[in-house]
Scaffold this motif. Sequence first.
Motif, mmCIF file in Angstrom:
data_model
loop_
_atom_site.group_PDB
_atom_site.id
_atom_site.type_symbol
_atom_site.label_atom_id
_atom_site.label_comp_id
_atom_site.label_asym_id
_atom_site.label_seq_id
_atom_site.Cartn_x
_atom_site.Cartn_y
_atom_site.Cartn_z
ATOM 1 N N ILE A 17 0.738 -1.186 -0.002
ATOM 2 C CA ILE A 17 0.003 0.106 -0.046
ATOM 3 C C ILE A 17 0.765 1.193 -0.109
ATOM 4 N N LEU A 18 1.857 1.452 0.854
ATOM 5 C CA LEU A 18 2.751 2.640 1.041
ATOM 6 C C LEU A 18 3.460 2.736 -0.296
ATOM 7 N N ARG A 19 4.092 1.555 -0.762
ATOM 8 C CA ARG A 19 5.139 1.743 -1.787
ATOM 9 C C ARG A 19 4.108 2.064 -2.891
ATOM 10 N N GLY A 243 0.164 0.580 11.953
ATOM 11 C CA GLY A 243 1.437 0.276 11.682
ATOM 12 C C GLY A 243 2.447 0.963 11.354
ATOM 13 N N VAL A 244 2.117 2.436 10.899
ATOM 14 C CA VAL A 244 2.988 3.313 10.819
ATOM 15 C C VAL A 244 3.108 4.434 11.825
ATOM 16 N N SER A 245 4.088 4.812 12.827
ATOM 17 C CA SER A 245 4.154 5.453 14.047
ATOM 18 C C SER A 245 3.454 6.896 13.478
ATOM 19 N N ASP A 259 6.673 10.780 1.382
ATOM 20 C CA ASP A 259 7.868 11.110 0.400
ATOM 21 C C ASP A 259 8.660 9.964 0.638
ATOM 22 N N ALA A 260 10.019 10.044 0.033
ATOM 23 C CA ALA A 260 10.962 8.805 -0.003
ATOM 24 C C ALA A 260 11.548 8.781 1.342
ATOM 25 N N GLU A 261 11.777 9.770 2.223
ATOM 26 C CA GLU A 261 12.116 9.474 3.190
ATOM 27 C C GLU A 261 11.278 9.024 4.562
ATOM 28 N N GLN A 262 9.938 9.498 4.104
ATOM 29 C CA GLN A 262 8.819 8.809 5.029
ATOM 30 C C GLN A 262 8.443 7.385 4.689
ATOM 31 N N LEU A 267 8.447 1.648 5.938
ATOM 32 C CA LEU A 267 8.763 0.361 5.690
ATOM 33 C C LEU A 267 9.739 -0.250 6.605
ATOM 34 N N GLY A 268 10.696 0.562 7.087
ATOM 35 C CA GLY A 268 11.566 0.065 8.189
ATOM 36 C C GLY A 268 10.666 -0.304 9.562
ATOM 37 N N GLU A 269 9.844 0.352 10.010
ATOM 38 C CA GLU A 269 9.145 0.056 11.077
ATOM 39 C C GLU A 269 8.242 -1.224 10.478
#
Length: 278
Positions: A17-19, A243-245, A259-262, A267-269
């Motif tokens: 979803i995020l990607r 799932g994403v803080s 954005d790319a950083e977010q 994805l890391g979380e």
Amino acid sequence: MDTTEIRCTANEMRKDILRMIAQAKSGHPGGSLSCIDLLAALYFGGVLAYDPRDPKSEGRDYFFLSKGHVAPALYAVLAHAGFFPREELMSLRQLGSRLQGHPDSNLLDCVEVSTGSLGQGLSIACGTACGLRLKGRENRVFVLLGDGECQEGQVWEAANFAAHQRLGNLIAVVDANGLQIDGPCREVCDAGELGEKFAAFGWEVSRTDGHDIEALVGLFTGLKAAGGQRPHVVIASTVKGKGVSFMEGQAGWHGKAPDAEQLAQALGELSRNGVCDG
């Protein structure tokens, strides 16, 4: 799938979803993340009857995504269920793509009806459930609504119709994350306790944690088997952006692409949350 596998799959679908939303630079991550566990339980918990090789099989159960703006969640589920290649998810909202910002049944035969204008999905589900009963068929009809969507008057017209027609083959699920595009639902237009309202219209009501996969599978399976002569609604308490803080409980992520950083942080979380350990 067992519940551990469903949790793992839901976690992977959150990443998808995020990607896809980041790739498209447009979309609705908040509600997509809040409802993905509900969809995972329906599609991978042995609840819905479906066949990816024959999306229009007469033996299928019907699913309607009334809150059509969370199409990324539905697309992720359909891809993981085998209806189309997972790689196609990255074409979200692109010109010529089958995966538009709202589900389009003209482009995907695994989508029952085009949705996106809020408030209409329950009416469509009622008509389908009524038609199936008239044909003597035992298929079940499921429809997912948002709690903000339940401010629409058409929802309650449909609720009245379903109870009057005694549509026991209809199960509605409300993704009750408490937020809509303009802020908390109770501040924008407080609809009160939704379960009590549905009950007043003659519906049977269940309440559950919308992120507890085991509870969801058990509940949905029991409701499908039970049938009966009254429609049933499940009020599922969820967290917008689950799932994403930095997205959780934030109305600002109703319709906003990371954005790319977010994206990297999110994805890391999800990779570190331990859902798929073992």
